[in-house]
Design an enzyme around this catalytic site. Structure first.
Site, PDB file in Angstrom:
ATOM      1  N   LYS A   1       0.843  -1.203   0.000  1.00 15.60           N
ATOM      2  CA  LYS A   1       0.000   0.000   0.000  1.00 15.60           C
ATOM      3  C   LYS A   1       0.880   1.256   0.000  1.00 15.60           C
ATOM      4  CE  LYS A   1      -3.740  -2.585   2.024  1.00 15.60           C
ATOM      5  NZ  LYS A   1      -4.325  -3.192   3.228  1.00 15.60           N
TER       6      LYS A   1
ATOM      7  N   GLN B   1      -5.044  -1.920   9.347  1.00 16.59           N
ATOM      8  CA  GLN B   1      -4.902  -3.264   8.784  1.00 16.59           C
ATOM      9  C   GLN B   1      -5.509  -4.301   9.730  1.00 16.59           C
ATOM     10  OE1 GLN B   1      -3.618  -3.782   5.688  1.00 16.59           O
ATOM     11  NE2 GLN B   1      -3.949  -5.976   5.839  1.00 16.59           N
TER      12      GLN B   1
ATOM     13  N   ASP C   1     -11.603   1.964   3.459  1.00 12.09           N
ATOM     14  CA  ASP C   1     -11.904   0.529   3.429  1.00 12.09           C
ATOM     15  C   ASP C   1     -13.388   0.280   3.155  1.00 12.09           C
ATOM     16  OD1 ASP C   1      -9.988  -1.473   3.769  1.00 12.09           O
ATOM     17  OD2 ASP C   1      -9.741  -1.057   5.909  1.00 12.09           O
TER      18      ASP C   1
HETATM   19  N1  GUN Z   1      -6.776  -7.358   5.855  1.00 13.05           N
HETATM   20  C1  GUN Z   1      -6.966  -8.117   4.748  1.00 13.05           C
HETATM   21  N2  GUN Z   1      -7.679  -7.429   3.821  1.00 13.05           N
HETATM   22  C2  GUN Z   1      -7.925  -6.217   4.352  1.00 13.05           C
HETATM   23  C3  GUN Z   1      -8.595  -5.056   3.866  1.00 13.05           C
HETATM   24  O1  GUN Z   1      -9.148  -5.005   2.757  1.00 13.05           O
HETATM   25  N3  GUN Z   1      -8.618  -3.985   4.715  1.00 13.05           N
HETATM   26  C4  GUN Z   1      -8.050  -4.021   5.957  1.00 13.05           C
HETATM   27  N4  GUN Z   1      -8.150  -2.933   6.722  1.00 13.05           N
HETATM   28  N5  GUN Z   1      -7.429  -5.087   6.432  1.00 13.05           N
HETATM   29  C5  GUN Z   1      -7.348  -6.166   5.622  1.00 13.05           C
END
Ligand code: GUN
Length: 285
Positions: free
Chosen positions: A53, A97, A120
């Site tokens: 990211k 996350q 998200d």
């Molecule tokens: N962990 C795995 N996929 C995701 C996601 O799309 N967003 C977040 N915040 N954590 C994750």
């Protein structure tokens, strides 16, 4: 029939190029989209995602902050950081996350993120707006799937879409988004009886059940569009989807590969959401 491959890597490159150009336009107006990613603990998979990211932000010209907190961070400390990021003008998107360590209540943390910065799309207000069809930031994986269908001009209206899996992150939102585009949607899950009878009626089959090679050709209506959200690591280290690609490829019209299908689209849609959030707060069309 051999299916055409829905190439998520190539589409991801195209969309990132669009986001990069739009970011350059915003920068001329003195605005730089900013994303803050918060990682608590040292989960190896989460570390890889967080690094990707950050890299994507740099590639597109975004401002990026990564907050790496120790595993014993308290919920109060984490909520304090979220609050600080909610107030911070240089940050337009906040992503905490998941999964979080067990002593932290994920719901309390998601609820604390400002809706305007909820890139998200997990906040209950974002989810509610999606359900009623109001403007909202959409969860990244389902948004990526819809983009793959639309940009490949795959018809959705009037089609029967069957979704296997009912998670909050994928199954529920993709069902709603498909319905919003006028598909007739059936949801299946681990307790569904006679699942094949339903999936064999699917013009569009979305598989997000988290079981390697769960779907073989016996689930497929000839000519179906098959979207595989699975990411399963086999004992030999190979990454495979929830669909047995080789077994079904000759039955369907379109199929997403794993890797290289839905996966690459997820981070790209996170960038799209961050750009949208920045434009919205600065009231730019
Ligand atoms: N962990 C795995 N996929 C995701 C996601 O799309 N967003 C977040 N915040 N954590 C994750």
């Amino acid at each position: 029939m051999t299916a055409s491959v829905l190439d998520g890597k190539a589409l991801s490159r195209t969309i990132r190029e669009e986001v990069k150009q739009e970011t350059a336009r915003l920068q001329e107006l003195g605005i730089q989209p900013g994303l803050a990613v918060v990682l608590v603990g040292e989960d190896p998979a989460s570390q890889v995602y967080v690094n990707s990211k950050h890299k994507a932000c740099l590639e597109l010209g975004f401002y990026s902050e990564v907050h790496r907190l120790p595993n014993d961070t308290t919920q109060e400390q984490l909520l304090g950081l979220v609050d600080q990021l909610n107030q911070q003008g240089t940050i337009h998107g906040i992503l905490v996350q998941l999964p979080l360590p067990k002593h932290i209540d994920e719901k309390a943390v998601i609820d604390a993120i400002s809706v305007e910065k909820d890139v998200d799309g997990f906040h209950p207000i974002s989810v509610g707006n999606m359900v009623i069809g109001d403007e909202s930031l959409l969860p990244c994986t389902p948004a990526g799937m819809m983009e793959m269908l639309k940009r490949n001009r795959i018809p959705i209206e009037g089609k029967h879409a069957v979704v296997i899996g009912r998670s909050n992150i994928v199954g529920k939102p993709i069902s709603l988004l498909l319905q919003r585009e006028n598909a007739t949607v059936t949801m299946c899950h681990s307790r569904t009886n006679n699942m094949r009878e339903l999936t064999r009626m699917a013009d569009i089959l979305v598989v997000a059940i988290g079981k390697a090679h769960f779907v073989d050709r016996s689930f497929i209506k000839p000519g179906a569009v098959v979207i595989d959200v699975g990411m399963n690591r086999l004992e030999n280290g190979k990454l495979v989807g929830d669909v047995n690609f080789d077994d079904v490829v000759e039955e369907c019209s379109w199929i997403t590969p794993v890797p290289g299908g839905v996966g690459p689209m997820t981070i790209t849609m996170l960038m799209v959401n961050t750009l949208k959030a920045a434009k919205r707060v600065h009231q730019i069309q």
